[in-house]
Design an enzyme around this catalytic site. Sequence first.
Site, PDB file in Angstrom:
ATOM      1  N   HIS A  19      93.339  32.648 -35.720  1.00 36.08           N
ATOM      2  CA  HIS A  19      92.064  32.054 -36.114  1.00 36.08           C
ATOM      3  C   HIS A  19      90.910  32.915 -35.605  1.00 36.08           C
ATOM      4  O   HIS A  19      91.124  33.979 -34.996  1.00 36.08           O
ATOM      5  CB  HIS A  19      91.941  30.619 -35.609  1.00 36.08           C
ATOM      6  N   HIS A  22      90.861  34.098 -31.971  1.00 37.31           N
ATOM      7  CA  HIS A  22      91.715  35.268 -31.722  1.00 37.31           C
ATOM      8  C   HIS A  22      90.980  36.552 -32.116  1.00 37.31           C
ATOM      9  O   HIS A  22      91.018  37.561 -31.404  1.00 37.31           O
ATOM     10  CB  HIS A  22      93.007  35.181 -32.536  1.00 37.31           C
ATOM     11  N   CYS A 127     102.882  19.360 -21.782  1.00 38.53           N
ATOM     12  CA  CYS A 127     102.058  19.286 -22.988  1.00 38.53           C
ATOM     13  C   CYS A 127     102.627  20.292 -23.984  1.00 38.53           C
ATOM     14  O   CYS A 127     102.564  21.503 -23.733  1.00 38.53           O
ATOM     15  CB  CYS A 127     100.593  19.615 -22.701  1.00 38.53           C
ATOM     16  N   CYS A 130      99.893  23.204 -25.151  1.00 40.92           N
ATOM     17  CA  CYS A 130      99.468  24.324 -24.304  1.00 40.92           C
ATOM     18  C   CYS A 130     100.596  24.882 -23.437  1.00 40.92           C
ATOM     19  O   CYS A 130     100.374  25.796 -22.644  1.00 40.92           O
ATOM     20  CB  CYS A 130      98.273  23.945 -23.433  1.00 40.92           C
ATOM     21  N   CYS A 144      97.435  14.800 -22.101  1.00 39.98           N
ATOM     22  CA  CYS A 144      97.077  16.154 -21.675  1.00 39.98           C
ATOM     23  C   CYS A 144      95.557  16.242 -21.537  1.00 39.98           C
ATOM     24  O   CYS A 144      94.822  15.876 -22.474  1.00 39.98           O
ATOM     25  CB  CYS A 144      97.563  17.176 -22.697  1.00 39.98           C
ATOM     26  N   HIS A 147      94.291  18.917 -24.492  1.00 37.75           N
ATOM     27  CA  HIS A 147      94.471  18.609 -25.908  1.00 37.75           C
ATOM     28  C   HIS A 147      94.373  17.115 -26.223  1.00 37.75           C
ATOM     29  O   HIS A 147      94.377  16.743 -27.396  1.00 37.75           O
ATOM     30  CB  HIS A 147      95.830  19.142 -26.387  1.00 37.75           C
ATOM     31  N   LYS A 295      83.774  21.898 -32.608  1.00 40.55           N
ATOM     32  CA  LYS A 295      85.016  22.538 -32.198  1.00 40.55           C
ATOM     33  C   LYS A 295      85.864  22.817 -33.431  1.00 40.55           C
ATOM     34  O   LYS A 295      86.018  21.963 -34.303  1.00 40.55           O
ATOM     35  CB  LYS A 295      85.787  21.641 -31.224  1.00 40.55           C
ATOM     36  N   LYS A 298      91.508  22.847 -38.036  1.00 40.85           N
ATOM     37  CA  LYS A 298      91.932  22.897 -39.436  1.00 40.85           C
ATOM     38  C   LYS A 298      92.117  21.491 -39.999  1.00 40.85           C
ATOM     39  O   LYS A 298      91.829  21.244 -41.174  1.00 40.85           O
ATOM     40  CB  LYS A 298      93.229  23.696 -39.567  1.00 40.85           C
TER      41      LYS A 298
END
Length: 513
Positions: A19, A22, A127, A130, A144, A147, A295, A298
């Site tokens: 994404h 990255h 989790c 992550c 978590c 997340h 944030k 998708k």
Amino acid sequence: MSSTFYVTAAIDYVNGDPHLGHVYEKVGCDVLARHHRLRGDDVRFTVGTDEHSQSVLRAARDRGVSPEEFVASQAERFRSLWASLDIDYTAFVRTSGDANRRSTDRLMQAVHDAGFIYKGWYRAWLCPSCERYYSDKELVAGLCPVHERPVELVEEDNYFLRLSDFQDRLLEHLERHPDFLVPEPRRNEILHLIQGGLEDVSISRGFSDWGFPLPFDPSQVVYVWFDALIAYITGVGYASDDDEFARFWPADVHVIGKDITRFHAVMWPAMLMAAGIPLPKRVHAHGFMTLGGEKMSKTRGVFVEPTALVEQFGSDAVRYVLMAEVPFDRDGDFSMESFVDRYNADLANDYGNLVSRTEKMIQRYFEARVPERGGEEPIDAELRELAATVVPEYDQAMDGLDFTAALAAVGRLVDRANKYVEETAPWKLRSVEDDRLGTVCAELLEAVRVSTLLLNPFIPRATARVATDLGIELSGDLTQAARSWPALRGGGPVGVGEILFPRLDREAILGGR
């Protein structure tokens, strides 16, 4: 012998597609690596894919393929995107690959032989997103904390790293080397974490066979975070090329996202200390990127597909706007509105326009040759004086990974050169046959040359075209070359290229946004 420079980017999970976050990190690392090559340094730059996670295993099963097939396919997605963005890495380390297996075996055995690994009972909450394990007190409402998703209880016999043995040594290192972890908020966060006490950490898993077997107990596999971190030394020859490793390790900088700081500033240094390996010189934790203030997600439709962005606007545009718009040491926002506006202002109107108008005047007035200088006035020295200030500012910003400041410095030179054109009005000098015309156009060519050298790490394709027009090489110590003024030889040929950055139609691109 040239100096060496080694930069690493985070090793990316392959359970999802790459994404924009990255892209932002990898472009920043590539800009830094290219800058050091232009200084004449011998550079190594490692990227890679993190493949042994349980989330990867689940993703493969959901698709009805083996984990090996899944990670191979996903690794190619990352490679393809990096190629489209001109990410010029020297090592792409797949953590499930043979090279990383050799590194993992050697390092884990070394830590075991040094007495820093023991067997014990493990109980923690996993989790899946992550791949991190949490204690009861770290959960938030049973979820978590990162997340906000359900966690899974894991209980079994594992091997542990005596992380608690390194608490004092880690504190001492951070205090003696204040630049080891930047920016300052991340350093303070890790200092607080260590001062609160470190617990030993599990380094193996018995419930899964997706991973490397421990060299001293093949019934357990290495915990994903350990072989992922080991990829950084794999990238420069650990366990395969001792001379390469000795030449480039320790790394000059690890570039990571702020959410994985504790792994890179606590666990990784402890692993290296336990194995008797020097620590990296610096860990730089960048912030998160939001999209239009939200944030990225998708599932909620808040995302920009990076491949489509590159296909529509080109790699140079994506690289430049990300580095100009989003500071590399804190959270930042990206939007298509800011993308189009930044592109038009900086690339089309400023740098692209300066190159185009200068080359065309050289063609029209001097038969496409670098002009000889004639009469001179005080205004003619302003560009070189500004460049003498801009270049060291740029170098300092690049050393601090402050890419927005580096681009702002170059922007001042480009902006001044465009104003210089209006102030000197070369077309008027031509009409009265003023011998200052040669001086003015020669000064503009030098401004184009210097700005091109400084912008090359950010927009390598466009600047390579301009370098060809000017007959200059993009090799050797170009930082020193940027400090020289004038450098172009009178009478040398100057090409006239096509428009570098055609202006974008804001309304057509943004539509009803």
